[in-house]
Design a protein around this motif. Structure first.
Motif, PDB file in Angstrom:
ATOM      1  N   LEU A   1      40.753  33.192  50.955  1.00  0.00           N
ATOM      2  CA  LEU A   1      41.984  33.825  50.477  1.00  0.00           C
ATOM      3  C   LEU A   1      42.551  34.773  51.534  1.00  0.00           C
ATOM      4  O   LEU A   1      43.749  34.763  51.820  1.00  0.00           O
TER       5      LEU A   1
ATOM      6  N   LEU B   1      35.062  32.063  49.193  1.00  0.00           N
ATOM      7  CA  LEU B   1      36.375  31.938  48.577  1.00  0.00           C
ATOM      8  C   LEU B   1      37.239  33.167  48.874  1.00  0.00           C
ATOM      9  O   LEU B   1      38.431  33.040  49.193  1.00  0.00           O
TER      10      LEU B   1
ATOM     11  N   LYS C   1      43.714  31.294  44.369  1.00  0.00           N
ATOM     12  CA  LYS C   1      42.529  30.532  44.795  1.00  0.00           C
ATOM     13  C   LYS C   1      42.874  29.058  44.951  1.00  0.00           C
ATOM     14  O   LYS C   1      42.452  28.412  45.904  1.00  0.00           O
TER      15      LYS C   1
END
Length: 66
Positions: free
Chosen positions: A16, A12, A24
């Motif tokens: 980003l 994640l 997110k």
């Protein structure tokens, strides 16, 4: 629709960083849209060479405005 997901935190964070998104949610949404688009493109690409074209079709004739 609210959805709870257990996502790999390292993946994640990379998403980003690579996407340039600030949240997110925006990063995951962008990744999902790109995933869908890529798979749809692959499906269309599989048709290359499988469709038969009418050699007598005059595309210019159909584009004219009368």
């Amino acid at each position: 629709m609210a959805t709870n997901l257990s996502l790999d935190p390292d993946l994640l964070e990379r998403t980003l960083r690579v996407s340039g998104e600030k949240t997110k949610k925006a990063a995951v949404t962008k990744a999902l849209k790109e995933f869908v688009a890529r798979h749809e493109q692959k499906r269309v690409a599989k048709l290359f060479g499988k469709l038969q074209w009418d050699a007598t079709y005059d595309y210019k004739k159909d584009r004219s405005r009368k």
